[in-house]
Design a protein around this motif. Structure first.
Motif, short mmCIF file in Angstrom:
data_model
loop_
_atom_site.label_atom_id
_atom_site.label_comp_id
_atom_site.label_asym_id
_atom_site.label_seq_id
_atom_site.Cartn_x
_atom_site.Cartn_y
_atom_site.Cartn_z
N LEU A 1 77.91 50.11 39.93
CA LEU A 1 76.87 50.01 40.97
C LEU A 1 77.34 50.66 42.27
N GLU A 2 78.61 50.49 42.59
CA GLU A 2 79.17 51.12 43.79
C GLU A 2 79.16 52.64 43.66
N TRP A 3 79.42 53.13 42.46
CA TRP A 3 79.38 54.57 42.24
C TRP A 3 77.98 55.11 42.52
N PHE A 4 76.96 54.42 42.01
CA PHE A 4 75.58 54.83 42.30
C PHE A 4 75.30 54.78 43.80
N LEU B 1 64.27 52.31 37.70
CA LEU B 1 65.69 52.16 37.43
C LEU B 1 66.50 52.11 38.72
N GLY B 2 66.22 53.04 39.63
CA GLY B 2 66.93 53.06 40.90
C GLY B 2 66.70 51.80 41.71
N MET B 3 65.47 51.30 41.69
CA MET B 3 65.15 50.06 42.41
C MET B 3 65.95 48.89 41.83
N LEU B 4 66.01 48.81 40.50
CA LEU B 4 66.74 47.72 39.87
C LEU B 4 68.24 47.82 40.12
N LEU B 5 68.79 49.02 40.02
CA LEU B 5 70.22 49.21 40.28
C LEU B 5 70.58 48.88 41.73
N SER B 6 69.76 49.35 42.65
CA SER B 6 70.06 49.07 44.06
C SER B 6 69.90 47.59 44.38
#
Length: 77
Positions: A38-41, A51-56
């Protein structure tokens, strides 16, 4: 007295159901991804869309020590 915002329960449920569609952690549930991923993203940029919303969101949950929000939903499953 100002009321605190409530978490979106549907989005939290998605975190324990939605699987990573690609990469090293393909097929892992978003809530189970390692914080380092998650930190890498966070540094590279989150993908667009859902996907981006869920990861963030998962990144922010981990960053702020709010894992209990997701863990509580797992117990209700």
């Amino acid at each position: 007295m100002q009321e605190l915002p409530q978490p979106d329960s549907e989005m939290l449920k998605e975190l324990i159901r939605y699987k990573m569609p690609f990469g090293k952690y393909k097929d892992w549930i978003i809530a189970d991804l390692p914080v380092s991923y998650l930190e890498w993203f966070q540094t590279q940029g989150f993908p667009a869309g859902k996907l981006g919303m869920l990861l963030s969101t998962m990144y922010e949950i981990r960053l702020n020590g709010l894992e209990f929000l997701v863990q509580g939903l797992r117990k209700l499953k």
